[in-house]
Motif scaffolding. Sequence first.
Motif, PDB file in Angstrom:
ATOM      1  N   UNK A 140      47.274  47.557  41.493  1.00  0.00           N
ATOM      2  CA  UNK A 140      47.172  46.228  40.901  1.00  0.00           C
ATOM      3  C   UNK A 140      48.267  46.013  39.867  1.00  0.00           C
TER       4      UNK A 140
ATOM      5  N   UNK B 185      34.118  46.342  43.200  1.00  0.00           N
ATOM      6  CA  UNK B 185      35.510  46.575  42.810  1.00  0.00           C
ATOM      7  C   UNK B 185      35.721  46.213  41.346  1.00  0.00           C
ATOM      8  N   UNK B 186      34.838  45.350  40.813  1.00  0.00           N
ATOM      9  CA  UNK B 186      34.988  44.917  39.426  1.00  0.00           C
ATOM     10  C   UNK B 186      34.758  46.055  38.441  1.00  0.00           C
ATOM     11  N   UNK B 187      34.275  47.221  38.917  1.00  0.00           N
ATOM     12  CA  UNK B 187      34.009  48.324  37.995  1.00  0.00           C
ATOM     13  C   UNK B 187      35.016  49.462  38.114  1.00  0.00           C
ATOM     14  N   UNK B 188      36.026  49.296  38.987  1.00  0.00           N
ATOM     15  CA  UNK B 188      37.125  50.257  39.002  1.00  0.00           C
ATOM     16  C   UNK B 188      38.062  49.931  37.851  1.00  0.00           C
ATOM     17  N   UNK B 189      39.142  50.707  37.666  1.00  0.00           N
ATOM     18  CA  UNK B 189      40.049  50.383  36.574  1.00  0.00           C
ATOM     19  C   UNK B 189      40.784  49.065  36.824  1.00  0.00           C
ATOM     20  N   UNK B 190      40.934  48.272  35.745  1.00  0.00           N
ATOM     21  CA  UNK B 190      41.644  46.998  35.873  1.00  0.00           C
ATOM     22  C   UNK B 190      43.100  47.234  36.259  1.00  0.00           C
ATOM     23  N   UNK B 191      43.729  48.163  35.533  1.00  0.00           N
ATOM     24  CA  UNK B 191      45.146  48.400  35.777  1.00  0.00           C
ATOM     25  C   UNK B 191      45.338  49.604  36.689  1.00  0.00           C
TER      26      UNK B 191
ATOM     27  N   UNK C 143      42.301  40.683  40.174  1.00  0.00           N
ATOM     28  CA  UNK C 143      41.027  41.369  40.428  1.00  0.00           C
ATOM     29  C   UNK C 143      39.928  40.381  40.780  1.00  0.00           C
ATOM     30  N   UNK C 144      40.106  39.133  40.335  1.00  0.00           N
ATOM     31  CA  UNK C 144      39.046  38.138  40.542  1.00  0.00           C
ATOM     32  C   UNK C 144      38.760  37.930  42.024  1.00  0.00           C
TER      33      UNK C 144
ATOM     34  N   UNK D 230      32.194  42.517  44.076  1.00  0.00           N
ATOM     35  CA  UNK D 230      31.408  42.909  42.912  1.00  0.00           C
ATOM     36  C   UNK D 230      31.684  44.339  42.459  1.00  0.00           C
TER      37      UNK D 230
ATOM     38  N   UNK E 168      43.727  40.565  35.725  1.00  0.00           N
ATOM     39  CA  UNK E 168      42.339  40.101  35.806  1.00  0.00           C
ATOM     40  C   UNK E 168      42.209  39.011  36.876  1.00  0.00           C
ATOM     41  N   UNK E 169      43.246  38.176  36.992  1.00  0.00           N
ATOM     42  CA  UNK E 169      43.205  37.148  38.030  1.00  0.00           C
ATOM     43  C   UNK E 169      43.373  37.756  39.423  1.00  0.00           C
TER      44      UNK E 169
ATOM     45  N   UNK F  52      44.311  39.635  25.329  1.00  0.00           N
ATOM     46  CA  UNK F  52      44.792  40.515  26.383  1.00  0.00           C
ATOM     47  C   UNK F  52      46.315  40.442  26.455  1.00  0.00           C
TER      48      UNK F  52
END
Lengths: 311, 296, 252
Positions: free
Chosen positions: C123, C113-119, C106-107, C111, C103-104, C95
Motif C-alpha cells: 500500500x 483487511x482494515x485490521x492489517x497494517x495501514x502502511x 485501504x477504504x 472489513x 487510508x483512502x 495524519x
Amino acid sequence: MRGTLTVGAGVVLLLLLALFQPWLRFVSTIALSTGLAVLGIMLLLRAGQVSFGHALYVAAGAYTVAFLRPYLGEALLLLLAGAAVATGLGLLVGLFVTRYRDIFFGMLNLAFSMVAWSLLEKLYSLTRGTDGIRVVRPSLLGLGLDGPAWDWALFLLALVAALLAGGLVARYLGSPAGSALGAIKTRETRLEFAGISARRVLLQAYLASAALAGVGGAITALATLHVTPLLAYWTHSGELVFVAILGGTGHVLGPFLGAVVFELVRVHAAAAFPDAWQMILGFVLLVIILSAARGLAGLLDDLARRLGGRG
Amino acid sequence: MGLLLLLATLDGLAYAAQLFMVAVGLTLVFGVLKILNVAHGSLFAIGAYLASTLVGLAGAPELSLLALALAAMATGAVMGPLIERGLLARIYEKEHVLQLLVTFALFMILEDVQKLVWGVQPLFEDAPVRLLGQVEVGGIFYTAYQLLLLPGVAAVALVALTWFLRRTLLGRTIVAVTHDREAATAIGIDVRRVHLVTFTIGAGLAALGGALAAPTTSLVPGIGVQMIVLSFAVVATAGLGQIEGAAVTALLIGLARSLAVYFAPELEVVIPYLLMVAVLLVRPAGLFGRTVLQRV
Amino acid sequence: MSAPLLAARGLSLAFGGVRAADGVDLEVAEGEILAIIGPNGAGKTTFINMVTGYLRPQAGSIRFTGREIAGLPPRRIVRLGIARSFQIPQLFTEHTVLENVALHLAARSGFWAAFGPLLSAERRAEAMALLAGLDLAAVAHARSDQLDEGARKLVDIAMALALRPRLLLMDEPTSGVAAAEKHAIMDRLVAALRREGVTAVFVEHDMEVVARHADRVAVWSQGRILAEGPPAAVLADPVVRREVIGVEGAPC
C-alpha cells in the motif's frame, strides 16, 4: 525497537517491585487492571471522544465475576465471561452513543453509568446494594492457590493480559481501522466520502474499550474479592479519564504508565486526604490540559529523544 | 389510586420546577458559549448548601426566603465570573474534547470543595417550607412551598428569561451571539462581556434551583452529579440550546419520574433516561432541536 | 453515442428562496473532462453535493451507469465509483500525507483487511506512486496541516483518486493556488486523469484553465444550465460572456 525496549524495562521494573515489596504486588495488579480499562479510554480519545461513564464496563466485568463465581470455579473462565458481558453491554449502549459526538457522547456515557450505579445500589436483593458482593477465591488453571502464590498468579495474569492487550491495541492503531479513529477526530465528514462509516469505526473502538474495561474489572474483582456499586460511580469513570490524560494518548504504554503512578500515589494520598482526592485529581488534570502536555508517555518520549540526540 | 395520582402529579410539578431552573441555565450557557458545563450540577449543589447555611444563620423563619434568594445570587455572582474569567475564557478556541475535560476537571474540584466546606453528613433545613404552611388540594394537604412557590418561581424565571432575551438590548445581543458569533463580533458586539453575563446568569439559575430545592430534601454529597446528569437528560431530550423546549421537557421528565416513584419505584432512576433514549432514537437532535449540516 | 456515465434529469433543489438547481439536465460521457462555470452562488457546488449524496435533490433523478443514485448516502455512492475533492481541502490534519492517501486506498478493501497494517509495503508503494504522479512525493511524510494551500489542494485530490473512481468531481481545484502554478497543477492532474482513464467534472472560475483543460463546458447560472458545448464556442457566446465572464471580470 525502542518501544520493545521500554516495554521490557517496564515489565522488569514491575516484577522487581512485586518481588521486593509484597504489598506492591497487589497495587501492581490493580494498576495493570486500571491500565487495561484506560487503554480503552485512550482509543476513544484518539477519535477525539471522551467517555465519562466507562466505569460502567469495569463494573460489568467485576459484577459478572461476582455473579458467576458460585457457578464457576475457574478464574480464566470468569475473566472471559467478564469481558464478554462488558462487550455485550458495550454493543447495546454503543449502538446508541456512537450516533453522537463530543458533549453528547461524553454525557450519555455518564448518564448510562449513573443509571447502572443507581440500579446496583437499589436492587438490593440482587446486588446486596452498597454492601456489595464477596467473591470466593476461584482456582486458576485448575490450581487452588492462596496466600502469596495467589497474589503472584493474579499479578502474572494481569501482566499477561496487559501485554496481550497492549500489543493488540498497538497493532490496531497502526491499521486502517485505527488510523480512521484519528480521522474521526480531525475530519469526520471526509471519512464518509472515502466510503468509510465513521460510526462503525467508532463502534469498533467502543466495543474494544468496553471489552478492555471488562477485563480490567474482572481482574479487579479477583484481586479485591469484593465488588461494590462504587465501581460504576462517576468518580471511578473520572479516574479512568484522568489516568488516560496523565499517561498520555500517544503510545499504548501511556495508560499503564499513568495507572502505575496513579495507584502508587493513591495508596498514600487518598488515605491522607479522603475528601480532597477528587479535587487534587481535578487540579492536576487542569494543569496537564491547559499546558497542552502529552502526559507521561510524551515525557518519556521527549527524554528518550534528548538522550538519543546527545549520544 | 386517584389520590396517589394527584400526589404524584404535584410532586412531579415541584420537581420539574427545580429541574427546569437548572436545565435552562445549562442550555442557555451552551447556546451562547458552545460549552457544556459539566460542573453545572455542582453549582446547583453549592447553591443548595449555601442556602441551607444562610437559612440557619438567618434564625427568624420570616427571613428564610430572603436567605434562599441571597444564596442563589451570591453563588451566581461569585462562582459565575470566577469560572468564566478564570477558566472558560482560556478554552473557547480549543477542541471540544479539551473543553469537556476542563469542565469535568472543574466538576471534580467543586464536588470536593463542597465536601470540605459542608462535610459529608446530611443537612436538612426546612424553615422556608414550614413558613409557608400547607394548602388543601383535592382532599390532600400539600406544602404551599412546593405547590405554589417552586412552580411560581420557575414560571417567572421562564417568562423573565424570554422577555430578557427578546426585549432588552443585552438580551438581544446574547441571542445575536448565539446565532452567529463572527457576525456579532463584526458589528462591534463585545463577545467577552456576553460570555461573562450569560455564564453568570446560567450559574445563578443553577444555584437558584439548588437554593429552592434545599428546604425540600436533605443535602448529601452526590446531589450535584445527580442533577447534572438529569438536567443533561432534559436538555438533550429538548434539543441543546432550546429554552422553552427545556421547560416542556423538564415537565415531562419531572412528571414521569414522580409517577414512577409512586407506581413503579424500581424504575425511578431509569425512567428519565428511557424517555431521553426513546426521544433521541426518533429525533437525534431532540424534540425541539434541528440537525445542522456542516458546509463543505 | 453510448449511454452517458452520469445523467442528471430535472434536478431541483432550493434553499429558502434561492434556487440552486431548477430542473437541471446534465450528462457526462465516459472519459470526458467537463468544466462547470458560472457566477458565485449559482449552485455549482450544490450539484457536486447532490451527485455525491451530501444533499438530497428535492426533485429529479441522477443516474450513474444507468443506476439511480439520488438520495443515497455518500458512503454508498463512493463505493459505486464516484469520488470528489473539496473547495476547502478536507484533510486528516493529524495524519501525514502518505497516511491520508493510504487510508483512502485501504477504504476499498473489506472489513478484515482494515485490521492489517495501514502502511503495508504494497500500500505504501501504491500511495507513493499516486503521490509521485501529482509531484507530491517530496511532501509524503509531512503532516498534512503543514503544507501550503496548493499542495493541500492536490493532496485532497490525491485522496479522491486513491479511491480509484470512475468519475471524479472536483470543486474548484485551482482556487487558492498561486496563478503561476495553476496550469502546472492542472497539467499534472489532467495527465493523471487521462492515464487512469478517469472521467472528471470540475467547477472552475479561471476561464484560461477551462479553455485549456476541459473537453466540454457547462455554464450554470441561477440554477439552470445556460449553455453547454466545446470551450471555444461556449466561452465566445456573448450571453455567457455577459452573464458569467463579465461578472467575474476574468480575462479571456
